[in-house]
Design an enzyme around this catalytic site. Structure first.
Site, PDB file in Angstrom:
ATOM      1  N   ARG A  18     108.337  32.658   3.415  1.00  0.00           N
ATOM      2  CA  ARG A  18     108.211  31.229   3.159  1.00  0.00           C
ATOM      3  C   ARG A  18     109.560  30.547   3.317  1.00  0.00           C
ATOM      4  O   ARG A  18     110.610  31.166   3.174  1.00  0.00           O
ATOM      5  CB  ARG A  18     107.660  30.984   1.742  1.00  0.00           C
ATOM      6  N   CYS A  19     109.496  29.254   3.582  1.00  0.00           N
ATOM      7  CA  CYS A  19     110.658  28.402   3.795  1.00  0.00           C
ATOM      8  C   CYS A  19     111.678  28.651   2.682  1.00  0.00           C
ATOM      9  O   CYS A  19     111.286  28.688   1.514  1.00  0.00           O
ATOM     10  CB  CYS A  19     110.206  26.943   3.811  1.00  0.00           C
ATOM     11  N   PRO A  20     112.933  28.860   3.016  1.00  0.00           N
ATOM     12  CA  PRO A  20     113.595  28.690   4.307  1.00  0.00           C
ATOM     13  C   PRO A  20     113.766  29.988   5.099  1.00  0.00           C
ATOM     14  O   PRO A  20     114.451  30.000   6.116  1.00  0.00           O
ATOM     15  CB  PRO A  20     114.962  28.137   3.912  1.00  0.00           C
ATOM     16  N   ASP A  45     103.751  30.460   7.736  1.00  0.00           N
ATOM     17  CA  ASP A  45     104.201  29.429   6.797  1.00  0.00           C
ATOM     18  C   ASP A  45     103.954  28.060   7.416  1.00  0.00           C
ATOM     19  O   ASP A  45     104.499  27.758   8.481  1.00  0.00           O
ATOM     20  CB  ASP A  45     105.686  29.619   6.495  1.00  0.00           C
ATOM     21  N   ASP A  51     109.665  22.936  10.773  1.00  0.00           N
ATOM     22  CA  ASP A  51     111.005  23.521  10.761  1.00  0.00           C
ATOM     23  C   ASP A  51     111.443  24.109  12.099  1.00  0.00           C
ATOM     24  O   ASP A  51     112.606  23.959  12.479  1.00  0.00           O
ATOM     25  CB  ASP A  51     111.108  24.606   9.687  1.00  0.00           C
TER      26      ASP A  51
END
Length: 81
Positions: A18-20, A45, A51
């Site tokens: 998951r981000c980042p 994600d 992103d």
């Protein structure tokens, strides 16, 4: 019509992250690639839909193709413009 995702120079599977984390892994991988090489990024994600294109614009790489209609998402990045 040929599959743009068929023969990348490298593949990076970020499923489950998951981000980042996905973008951090993309950045680390791209750093070790030569200009013009391609990287297939596989992700699940939802934040990567924003992103990865943003990373390409900011870092001046080419987003050759993306498939985000179904999981897993796929992005084909070419290092450089």
């Amino acid at each position: 019509m040929s599959d743009p995702f068929a023969n990348p120079d490298q593949t990076l599977d970020t499923q489950g992250l998951r981000c980042p984390e996905p973008v951090m892994m993309v950045r680390k991988t791209v750093r070790h690639m030569q200009d013009g090489e391609t990287l297939l990024i596989i992700a699940d994600d939802p934040a990567t839909t924003r992103d990865i294109p943003g990373f390409c614009r900011f870092m001046e790489h080419t987003l050759v193709a993306q498939a985000v209609d179904a999981l897993p998402y796929q992005y084909l990045l070419k290092k450089g413009l």
